[in-house]
Design a protein around this motif. Structure first.
Motif, PDB file in Angstrom:
ATOM      1  N   UNK A  99      -9.602  23.680  14.708  1.00 14.17           N
ATOM      2  CA  UNK A  99     -10.096  24.575  13.988  1.00 14.17           C
ATOM      3  C   UNK A  99      -9.344  24.754  12.468  1.00 14.17           C
ATOM      4  N   UNK A 100      -8.613  24.082  12.284  1.00 15.94           N
ATOM      5  CA  UNK A 100      -8.357  23.542  10.367  1.00 15.94           C
ATOM      6  C   UNK A 100      -8.600  22.565   9.878  1.00 15.94           C
ATOM      7  N   UNK A 101      -8.517  22.567   8.129  1.00 16.04           N
ATOM      8  CA  UNK A 101      -9.146  20.578   7.846  1.00 16.04           C
ATOM      9  C   UNK A 101      -7.532  20.444   7.630  1.00 16.04           C
ATOM     10  N   UNK A 102      -7.353  19.390   7.709  1.00 12.11           N
ATOM     11  CA  UNK A 102      -6.585  17.700   7.258  1.00 12.11           C
ATOM     12  C   UNK A 102      -5.846  18.046   6.431  1.00 12.11           C
ATOM     13  N   UNK A 103      -4.478  18.061   6.488  1.00  9.55           N
ATOM     14  CA  UNK A 103      -3.821  18.557   4.914  1.00  9.55           C
ATOM     15  C   UNK A 103      -2.912  17.382   5.323  1.00  9.55           C
ATOM     16  N   UNK A 104      -2.478  17.370   3.629  1.00  9.29           N
ATOM     17  CA  UNK A 104      -1.478  16.477   3.160  1.00  9.29           C
ATOM     18  C   UNK A 104      -0.120  16.951   3.337  1.00  9.29           C
ATOM     19  N   UNK A 105       0.905  16.300   4.233  1.00 12.60           N
ATOM     20  CA  UNK A 105       2.063  16.064   4.501  1.00 12.60           C
ATOM     21  C   UNK A 105       2.865  15.916   3.855  1.00 12.60           C
ATOM     22  N   UNK A 106       2.966  13.845   3.311  1.00 18.51           N
ATOM     23  CA  UNK A 106       3.814  13.904   2.385  1.00 18.51           C
ATOM     24  C   UNK A 106       3.095  11.943   2.449  1.00 18.51           C
ATOM     25  N   UNK A 107       3.947  11.815   1.247  1.00 13.00           N
ATOM     26  CA  UNK A 107       3.130  10.197   1.316  1.00 13.00           C
ATOM     27  C   UNK A 107       4.191   9.734   0.217  1.00 13.00           C
ATOM     28  N   UNK A 108       3.765   8.235  -0.109  1.00 14.38           N
ATOM     29  CA  UNK A 108       5.403   7.711  -0.410  1.00 14.38           C
ATOM     30  C   UNK A 108       5.059   6.292  -0.887  1.00 14.38           C
ATOM     31  N   UNK A 136       0.588  -1.073  -0.341  1.00 14.44           N
ATOM     32  CA  UNK A 136      -0.055  -0.401   0.241  1.00 14.44           C
ATOM     33  C   UNK A 136       0.724   1.298   0.193  1.00 14.44           C
ATOM     34  N   UNK A 137       0.179   2.490  -0.750  1.00 11.07           N
ATOM     35  CA  UNK A 137       0.824   3.769  -1.015  1.00 11.07           C
ATOM     36  C   UNK A 137       0.295   4.158   0.610  1.00 11.07           C
ATOM     37  N   UNK A 138       1.956   4.715   1.358  1.00  7.42           N
ATOM     38  CA  UNK A 138       1.707   5.120   2.415  1.00  7.42           C
ATOM     39  C   UNK A 138       1.783   6.780   2.922  1.00  7.42           C
ATOM     40  N   UNK A 139       0.483   7.757   3.650  1.00  7.29           N
ATOM     41  CA  UNK A 139       1.078   8.750   3.991  1.00  7.29           C
ATOM     42  C   UNK A 139       1.085   9.636   5.064  1.00  7.29           C
ATOM     43  N   UNK A 140       1.229  11.177   5.863  1.00 10.60           N
ATOM     44  CA  UNK A 140       1.283  11.589   6.249  1.00 10.60           C
ATOM     45  C   UNK A 140       0.820  12.988   6.802  1.00 10.60           C
ATOM     46  N   UNK A 141      -0.900  12.605   6.970  1.00  6.47           N
ATOM     47  CA  UNK A 141      -1.181  14.314   7.107  1.00  6.47           C
ATOM     48  C   UNK A 141      -1.419  14.912   8.590  1.00  6.47           C
ATOM     49  N   UNK A 142      -1.078  15.898   8.479  1.00  4.03           N
ATOM     50  CA  UNK A 142      -1.651  17.107   9.862  1.00  4.03           C
ATOM     51  C   UNK A 142      -2.741  17.008   9.982  1.00  4.03           C
ATOM     52  N   UNK A 143      -3.839  17.921  11.429  1.00  3.65           N
ATOM     53  CA  UNK A 143      -4.254  18.830  11.173  1.00  3.65           C
ATOM     54  C   UNK A 143      -4.301  19.587  12.599  1.00  3.65           C
ATOM     55  N   UNK A 144      -4.091  20.999  12.510  1.00  2.25           N
ATOM     56  CA  UNK A 144      -4.626  21.887  13.383  1.00  2.25           C
ATOM     57  C   UNK A 144      -5.668  21.943  13.699  1.00  2.25           C
ATOM     58  N   UNK A 170      -1.155  17.635  15.799  1.00  2.00           N
ATOM     59  CA  UNK A 170      -1.905  16.378  15.480  1.00  2.00           C
ATOM     60  C   UNK A 170      -1.350  15.547  14.247  1.00  2.00           C
ATOM     61  N   UNK A 171      -0.563  15.152  13.950  1.00  3.28           N
ATOM     62  CA  UNK A 171       0.106  14.136  12.457  1.00  3.28           C
ATOM     63  C   UNK A 171      -0.500  12.923  12.966  1.00  3.28           C
ATOM     64  N   UNK A 172      -1.355  12.398  10.863  1.00  2.00           N
ATOM     65  CA  UNK A 172      -2.014  10.943  11.924  1.00  2.00           C
ATOM     66  C   UNK A 172      -1.266  10.502  10.086  1.00  2.00           C
ATOM     67  N   UNK A 173      -0.933   9.145  10.008  1.00  2.00           N
ATOM     68  CA  UNK A 173      -0.689   8.147   8.954  1.00  2.00           C
ATOM     69  C   UNK A 173      -1.696   7.108   8.542  1.00  2.00           C
ATOM     70  N   UNK A 174      -1.568   6.891   7.461  1.00  3.23           N
ATOM     71  CA  UNK A 174      -2.845   6.518   6.349  1.00  3.23           C
ATOM     72  C   UNK A 174      -2.233   6.109   5.518  1.00  3.23           C
ATOM     73  N   UNK A 175      -2.793   4.799   5.481  1.00  2.00           N
ATOM     74  CA  UNK A 175      -2.805   3.433   4.051  1.00  2.00           C
ATOM     75  C   UNK A 175      -3.746   3.348   3.389  1.00  2.00           C
ATOM     76  N   UNK A 176      -3.128   3.277   1.636  1.00  2.00           N
ATOM     77  CA  UNK A 176      -4.087   2.997   1.023  1.00  2.00           C
ATOM     78  C   UNK A 176      -4.436   1.636   0.972  1.00  2.00           C
ATOM     79  N   UNK A 177      -4.832   1.619   1.944  1.00  2.04           N
ATOM     80  CA  UNK A 177      -5.647  -0.200   2.295  1.00  2.04           C
ATOM     81  C   UNK A 177      -6.192  -0.919   1.450  1.00  2.04           C
ATOM     82  N   UNK A 178      -7.329  -0.294   0.274  1.00  2.00           N
ATOM     83  CA  UNK A 178      -8.331  -0.512  -0.399  1.00  2.00           C
ATOM     84  C   UNK A 178      -7.962  -0.755  -1.875  1.00  2.00           C
TER      85      UNK A 178
END
Length: 129
Positions: free
Chosen positions: A42-51, A32-40, A93-101
């Motif tokens: 009152x703000x929208x979750x935003x893309x940080x990085x992906x691999x 799976x492709x993986x990514x990092x996002x962050x959310x401050x 807050x930093x979140x990791x994510x997986x394109x598991x589907x």
């Protein structure tokens, strides 16, 4: 499903470094492709990085280029984000994510939140001035 848990967040002064980790206790992350996002607050979750699933392609939002490095260790089922020269603007807050589907999917463009189906609970990064 891919079950993700982030760690490594904390409080650091501007100019300091942190290394975030994201480990899957469910399905292996290998295909799976993986990514990092962050959310401050009152703000929208935003893309940080992906691999890409191969680890050969990486993507970064402009504000972190040259400071952050994404990497993966498929044998350890772990995704990393090395963050150097941190700035107060990186606080979130930093979140990791997986394109598991979509196993083995190529990353064609910078991904968004909707491109990832599996998410961790997040880890807080606070950068003081």
């Amino acid at each position: 499903q891919v079950q993700l848990v982030e760690s490594g967040g904390g409080l650091v002064q501007a100019g300091g470094s942190l290394r975030l980790s994201c480990t899957s206790s469910g399905r292996p992350i290998r295909p799976y492709a993986m990514g990092w996002f962050r959310q401050a607050p009152g703000k929208e979750r935003e893309f940080v990085s992906a691999i890409s699933w191969t680890g050969k392609s990486t993507f970064y939002t402009d504000s972190v280029k040259g400071r952050f490095t994404i990497s993966r260790d498929n044998a350890a089922n772990t995704l990393y984000l090395q963050m150097n020269n941190l700035k107060p603007e990186d606080t979130a807050v930093y979140y990791c994510a997986a394109d598991q589907d979509r196993p083995y999917r190529m990353i064609i463009v910078v991904p968004g939140v909707d491109d990832f189906a599996s998410w961790g609970q997040g880890t807080q990064v606070t950068v003081s001035s």
